[in-house]
Write an enzyme that holds these catalytic residues in place. Structure first.
Site, PDB file in Angstrom:
ATOM      1  N   TRP A  27      -9.823  61.959  41.793  1.00  0.00           N
ATOM      2  CA  TRP A  27      -9.076  60.907  42.477  1.00  0.00           C
ATOM      3  C   TRP A  27      -7.862  61.632  43.032  1.00  0.00           C
ATOM      4  O   TRP A  27      -6.990  62.067  42.286  1.00  0.00           O
ATOM      5  CB  TRP A  27      -8.650  59.811  41.491  1.00  0.00           C
ATOM      6  CG  TRP A  27      -7.982  58.660  42.154  1.00  0.00           C
ATOM      7  CD1 TRP A  27      -8.571  57.559  42.695  1.00  0.00           C
ATOM      8  CD2 TRP A  27      -6.566  58.479  42.347  1.00  0.00           C
ATOM      9  NE1 TRP A  27      -7.624  56.715  43.213  1.00  0.00           N
ATOM     10  CE2 TRP A  27      -6.390  57.250  43.015  1.00  0.00           C
ATOM     11  CE3 TRP A  27      -5.437  59.237  42.038  1.00  0.00           C
ATOM     12  CZ2 TRP A  27      -5.127  56.769  43.375  1.00  0.00           C
ATOM     13  CZ3 TRP A  27      -4.183  58.758  42.390  1.00  0.00           C
ATOM     14  CH2 TRP A  27      -4.038  57.536  43.050  1.00  0.00           C
ATOM     15  N   LYS A  57      -9.997  53.684  37.710  1.00  0.00           N
ATOM     16  CA  LYS A  57      -9.926  52.749  36.592  1.00  0.00           C
ATOM     17  C   LYS A  57      -8.713  52.970  35.711  1.00  0.00           C
ATOM     18  O   LYS A  57      -8.096  52.039  35.233  1.00  0.00           O
ATOM     19  CB  LYS A  57     -11.211  52.886  35.761  1.00  0.00           C
ATOM     20  CG  LYS A  57     -11.320  51.914  34.599  1.00  0.00           C
ATOM     21  CD  LYS A  57     -11.467  50.500  35.072  1.00  0.00           C
ATOM     22  CE  LYS A  57     -11.521  49.508  33.942  1.00  0.00           C
ATOM     23  NZ  LYS A  57     -11.271  48.135  34.425  1.00  0.00           N
ATOM     24  N   HIS A  61       8.926  28.193  50.961  1.00  0.00           N
ATOM     25  CA  HIS A  61      10.052  29.069  51.271  1.00  0.00           C
ATOM     26  C   HIS A  61       9.613  30.287  52.067  1.00  0.00           C
ATOM     27  O   HIS A  61      10.302  31.306  52.063  1.00  0.00           O
ATOM     28  CB  HIS A  61      10.752  29.485  49.970  1.00  0.00           C
ATOM     29  CG  HIS A  61      11.246  28.299  49.197  1.00  0.00           C
ATOM     30  ND1 HIS A  61      12.408  27.640  49.526  1.00  0.00           N
ATOM     31  CD2 HIS A  61      10.697  27.625  48.157  1.00  0.00           C
ATOM     32  CE1 HIS A  61      12.565  26.611  48.697  1.00  0.00           C
ATOM     33  NE2 HIS A  61      11.536  26.584  47.857  1.00  0.00           N
ATOM     34  N   ASN A 108      -6.579  67.053  35.436  1.00  0.00           N
ATOM     35  CA  ASN A 108      -6.200  65.664  35.680  1.00  0.00           C
ATOM     36  C   ASN A 108      -4.696  65.601  35.451  1.00  0.00           C
ATOM     37  O   ASN A 108      -4.209  66.104  34.449  1.00  0.00           O
ATOM     38  CB  ASN A 108      -6.943  64.754  34.683  1.00  0.00           C
ATOM     39  CG  ASN A 108      -6.590  63.292  34.861  1.00  0.00           C
ATOM     40  OD1 ASN A 108      -5.970  62.905  35.845  1.00  0.00           O
ATOM     41  ND2 ASN A 108      -6.995  62.477  33.897  1.00  0.00           N
ATOM     42  N   GLY A 109      -3.950  65.034  36.381  1.00  0.00           N
ATOM     43  CA  GLY A 109      -2.491  64.961  36.232  1.00  0.00           C
ATOM     44  C   GLY A 109      -1.805  65.485  37.473  1.00  0.00           C
ATOM     45  O   GLY A 109      -2.429  65.635  38.527  1.00  0.00           O
ATOM     46  N   LYS A 166      -7.731  40.480  42.553  1.00  0.00           N
ATOM     47  CA  LYS A 166      -9.175  40.749  42.466  1.00  0.00           C
ATOM     48  C   LYS A 166      -9.775  40.804  43.867  1.00  0.00           C
ATOM     49  O   LYS A 166     -10.571  41.674  44.169  1.00  0.00           O
ATOM     50  CB  LYS A 166      -9.910  39.649  41.670  1.00  0.00           C
ATOM     51  CG  LYS A 166      -9.774  39.643  40.171  1.00  0.00           C
ATOM     52  CD  LYS A 166     -10.425  40.762  39.430  1.00  0.00           C
ATOM     53  CE  LYS A 166      -9.546  41.969  39.330  1.00  0.00           C
ATOM     54  NZ  LYS A 166      -8.603  42.069  38.269  1.00  0.00           N
ATOM     55  N   GLU A 225      -3.567  37.001  39.877  1.00  0.00           N
ATOM     56  CA  GLU A 225      -4.739  37.757  39.454  1.00  0.00           C
ATOM     57  C   GLU A 225      -5.921  37.529  40.421  1.00  0.00           C
ATOM     58  O   GLU A 225      -6.629  38.466  40.775  1.00  0.00           O
ATOM     59  CB  GLU A 225      -5.109  37.366  38.011  1.00  0.00           C
ATOM     60  CG  GLU A 225      -6.355  38.003  37.443  1.00  0.00           C
ATOM     61  CD  GLU A 225      -6.349  39.532  37.423  1.00  0.00           C
ATOM     62  OE1 GLU A 225      -5.309  40.140  37.720  1.00  0.00           O
ATOM     63  OE2 GLU A 225      -7.407  40.106  37.143  1.00  0.00           O
ATOM     64  N   CYS A 283      -8.737  61.151  37.452  1.00  0.00           N
ATOM     65  CA  CYS A 283      -9.854  62.085  37.482  1.00  0.00           C
ATOM     66  C   CYS A 283     -10.600  62.052  36.152  1.00  0.00           C
ATOM     67  O   CYS A 283     -10.026  61.727  35.115  1.00  0.00           O
ATOM     68  CB  CYS A 283      -9.338  63.495  37.715  1.00  0.00           C
ATOM     69  SG  CYS A 283      -8.245  63.617  39.121  1.00  0.00           S
ATOM     70  N   ARG A 291     -13.618  56.448  36.988  1.00  0.00           N
ATOM     71  CA  ARG A 291     -12.214  56.862  36.872  1.00  0.00           C
ATOM     72  C   ARG A 291     -11.679  57.494  38.141  1.00  0.00           C
ATOM     73  O   ARG A 291     -10.480  57.672  38.300  1.00  0.00           O
ATOM     74  CB  ARG A 291     -12.067  57.859  35.728  1.00  0.00           C
ATOM     75  CG  ARG A 291     -12.379  57.286  34.382  1.00  0.00           C
ATOM     76  CD  ARG A 291     -12.162  58.317  33.334  1.00  0.00           C
ATOM     77  NE  ARG A 291     -10.786  58.760  33.327  1.00  0.00           N
ATOM     78  CZ  ARG A 291      -9.969  58.642  32.292  1.00  0.00           C
ATOM     79  NH1 ARG A 291     -10.401  58.117  31.200  1.00  0.00           N
ATOM     80  NH2 ARG A 291      -8.734  59.062  32.355  1.00  0.00           N
ATOM     81  N   GLU A 317      -8.592  44.015  45.897  1.00  0.00           N
ATOM     82  CA  GLU A 317      -9.027  45.342  45.475  1.00  0.00           C
ATOM     83  C   GLU A 317     -10.514  45.600  45.711  1.00  0.00           C
ATOM     84  O   GLU A 317     -10.893  46.722  45.958  1.00  0.00           O
ATOM     85  CB  GLU A 317      -8.629  45.644  44.028  1.00  0.00           C
ATOM     86  CG  GLU A 317      -9.255  44.784  42.986  1.00  0.00           C
ATOM     87  CD  GLU A 317      -8.739  45.118  41.590  1.00  0.00           C
ATOM     88  OE1 GLU A 317      -8.330  46.244  41.331  1.00  0.00           O
ATOM     89  OE2 GLU A 317      -8.758  44.197  40.747  1.00  0.00           O
TER      90      GLU A 317
HETATM   91  C1  F6R Z   1      -7.006  45.608  38.490  1.00  0.00           C
HETATM   92  C2  F6R Z   1      -6.854  46.664  37.509  1.00  0.00           C
HETATM   93  C3  F6R Z   1      -5.554  47.370  37.430  1.00  0.00           C
HETATM   94  C4  F6R Z   1      -5.195  47.630  35.967  1.00  0.00           C
HETATM   95  C5  F6R Z   1      -3.933  48.492  35.874  1.00  0.00           C
HETATM   96  C6  F6R Z   1      -3.486  48.703  34.449  1.00  0.00           C
HETATM   97  O1  F6R Z   1      -8.248  45.019  38.436  1.00  0.00           O
HETATM   98  O2  F6R Z   1      -7.762  46.973  36.799  1.00  0.00           O
HETATM   99  O3  F6R Z   1      -4.556  46.681  38.085  1.00  0.00           O
HETATM  100  O4  F6R Z   1      -5.008  46.411  35.333  1.00  0.00           O
HETATM  101  O5  F6R Z   1      -4.174  49.730  36.477  1.00  0.00           O
HETATM  102  O6  F6R Z   1      -4.468  49.343  33.716  1.00  0.00           O
HETATM  103  P1  F6R Z   1      -4.477  49.313  32.149  1.00  0.00           P
HETATM  104  O7  F6R Z   1      -4.673  47.923  31.715  1.00  0.00           O
HETATM  105  O8  F6R Z   1      -5.606  50.211  31.771  1.00  0.00           O
HETATM  106  O9  F6R Z   1      -3.149  49.855  31.686  1.00  0.00           O
END
Ligand code: F6R
Length: 610
Positions: A72, A605, A506, A98-99, A487, A483, A2, A27, A490
């Site tokens: 969120w 985020k 496997h 937030n939390g 990408k 990765e 949030c 966020r 998500e």
């Molecule tokens: C994917 C993404 C997330 C973050 C993860 C860790 O694109 O952004 O998987 O990498 O939430 O976030 P940080 O790096 O901020 O600890």
């Protein structure tokens, strides 16, 4: 997660709060709300984006003090009622949070017995009513009522509240969720993230866990959990508005993909000397001896940062011959804790606020390990709590899908691994010179990939409606496969899996048919022959190969249905190049599918809850 923002001063609070909420929307974005004080609380909130809230309030939201929130959801689905702010029963107090309040059910029952009624399914409403219950017993101090209430709360919080009987103050408190104060001239802001205040002030005070602050328009006081008044350091924000705006790009994600040459150059600046073959990492020079003598390195991170940690494992083991384990931060905490003195933990986090990564850091520190941070956000909790660290200097990353943070994290891990190799004598000066020279060329090599995006856009159009994707890589390209798959899922909501190419046999090979796009990352020399065999295996089952490879690997291009050619480099640096087409592929696929690239569903985020 949030986003929280608040304002107290002489201007119309709602304008500044809405502006801040827009900047924080990345966020969390399932609902938004605002409460201002103008004699009494004026509350507006609802499901949807900040733009809906802005429309809802028009010019009607008055007052020069207020708080706002982007949500969120954790407790209770995203709907109008569960949106923040939550108000007390008498309607005098409005609170954003937030939390997670872990004991909210117990508290709710107690408050129910005292006659309080609840309208939402949230844990947050409990805090608003708990504070109200203390104020009913003693209405002399809002701060005191908040302190008493927070003593009863278990869990994590960043809260901000206003009360109509205390019209000249905002109270904020933090435990586990970030909060900062923006210090202005005759005005003060509060926010969960510096980007919300950057347009108004460059002076910020970061709150630490357990602290509570009373904010008036001209002043603020901060107290520790044991009620000792603190003198907090004022930090200067090095954040320009340009950095947190789209700057002509359709999406932040695209902007951030294109910013990678600059991000990596910034990350290398002042740290490398190719002529001398030396690397200087100011943030960890003091602890270099401990790093050199480490029994092992444990890397802890989440998501994309965990993927860069996996690249780090290959780098440290190859260049510095030190054993490395890479842990999901969320799992690390619940394992038998064998980490201790003599071990080094590296935590990697773009935001510097990820709750699980922070918890892993604290656990390792409490057991005597040295904890180093590889963090982007300057002044973030992880950056402040680690023993030492190296900032990645990627600049603000706003797109929810991490791109430039990944390459900058890998760059920092590369620098650390080369430096450690030099210290330990596992690489010679001449080798370091060669490595550093090549590393310095990476930004321009990325630029050349970014000059030719048409081909990737074309591939994306052909495969935008595939229900599944498989990503395969070996060695340094294996984390890149993970990765690339992350990408794609998500932001485009296509199911995708990354696999070590040889593991395909496997199990996942059963998935391959003429409908399955298989993205093959064949960018490392030492695994090329084996990758060619894997490509043949996929082709034999009619899988459709999209290869990311170099001009030196002509055989791969000949075999693949589509191939994207990236510049050749040393194997150790290949992830920095091979990930770029994968970022672009997922971006274009998501755009073709009409997805909200910067704010994909269900994601946030900065994940500040465990
Ligand atoms: C994917 C993404 C997330 C973050 C993860 C860790 O694109 O952004 O998987 O990498 O939430 O976030 P940080 O790096 O901020 O600890």
């Amino acid at each position: 997660m949030c986003g929280i923002v608040g304002y107290i001063g002489n201007k119309q609070a709602s304008k500044i709060i809405i502006d801040g909420l827009k900047r924080l929307e990345y966020r969390g974005y399932d609902s938004a709300g605002i409460a201002t004080l103008n004699g009494k609380i004026q509350l507006n909130k609802g499901k949807g984006k900040v733009a809906n809230l802005e429309k809802m309030i028009g010019d009607s939201q008055n007052g020069s003090i207020g708080i706002g929130h982007t949500r969120w959801a954790t407790h209770g689905e995203p709907n109008d009622i569960n949106s923040h702010p939550h108000i007390s029963q008498n309607g005098k107090l409005a609170l954003v949070h937030n939390g997670i309040i872990e004991n909210y059910n117990t508290l709710k029952k107690k408050l129910n017995d005292q006659g309080y009624e609840f309208y939402s399914e949230t844990d947050t409403e409990v805090v608003a009513k708990l504070i109200e219950s203390f104020l009913e017993k003693d209405s002399s101090s809002l701060k005191k009522a908040v302190q008493l209430a927070l003593h009863q709360v278990t869990g994590t919080y960043g809260i901000a509240l206003v009360h109509s009987d205390f019209p000249d103050q905002i109270i904020v408190a933090r435990k586990g969720s970030p909060l900062l104060l923006g210090v202005g001239d005759g005005e003060m802001l509060i926010a969960s993230d510096a980007s919300a205040v950057a347009a108004y002030t460059d002076k910020v005070v970061y709150l630490d866990d357990g602290e509570i602050a009373v904010i008036t328009k001209d002043d603020y006081t901060v107290e520790s959990s044991d009620q000792v008044e603190l003198t907090k350091e004022i930090h200067e924000l090095a954040l320009s508005l340009e950095e947190i705006e789209k700057g002509g790009y359709d999406h932040f994600m695209l902007k951030e993909i294109f910013e990678q040459p600059k991000a990596i150059s910034d990350c290398l600046r002042g740290r490398i000397n190719a002529e001398e073959g030396t690397i200087t990492l100011g943030g960890i020079e003091n602890v270099m001896d401990q790093l050199v003598n480490a029994n092992r390195i444990v890397i802890a991170a989440c998501g994309t940062s965990w993927h860069s940690g996996l690249v780090g494992e290959y780098l440290f083991e190859y260049l510095a011959k030190v054993p490395v384990e890479v842990e999901y931060a969320s799992e690390f905490r619940y394992k038998e804790q064998l980490i201790g003195e003599g071990d080094v933990m590296i935590v990697i986090s773009q935001s510097g606020e990820t709750a699980d990564t922070l918890a892993a850091l604290r656990e390792a520190q409490s057991r005597g390990a040295l904890v180093l941070g590889v963090v982007n956000v300057v002044g973030s909790t992880i950056a402040r709590e680690t023993d030492a660290g190296v900032y990645i200097h990627a600049g603000p990353e706003i797109g929810v899908a991490s791109t430039k943070a990944f390459t900058a994290q890998v760059t920092v891990l590369t620098l650390m691994a080369i430096r450690l190799g030099l210290e330990k004598g596992t690489i010679k000066k001449e080798e370091a010179q060669k490595l550093i020279k090549e590393l310095a060329l990476i930004p321009s090599k990325i630029e050349s990939i970014l000059e030719n995006t048409d081909h990737i856009e074309h591939i994306s159009r052909l495969f935008s409606y595939a229900p599944n994707f498989l990503y395969l890589g070996r060695s340094y390209s294996f984390p890149v496969a993970l990765e690339g798959a992350l990408k794609l899922k998500e932001i485009s909501y296509i199911h995708a899996e990354g696999y070590p190419a040889a593991e395909m046999k496997h199990g996942p090979i059963a998935l391959i048919d003429e409908m399955m796009p298989v993205v093959v990352i064949a960018a490392t020399h030492h695994t090329n022959d084996k990758m060619i065999s894997n490509i043949e295996e996929v082709k034999a089952r009619k899988g459709r190969i999209i290869a990311i490879t170099t001009s030196e690997n002509g055989e791969v291009s000949d075999l693949a249905e589509f191939s994207t050619i990236i510049p050749a480099t040393m194997d150790v640096f290949s992830p920095l190049l091979s990930v770029i087409p994968l970022q672009l592929l997922s971006y274009y696929v998501a755009v073709n599918r009409g997805c909200n690239v910067d704010q994909p569903r269900n994601l946030a985020k900065s994940v500040t809850v465990e």
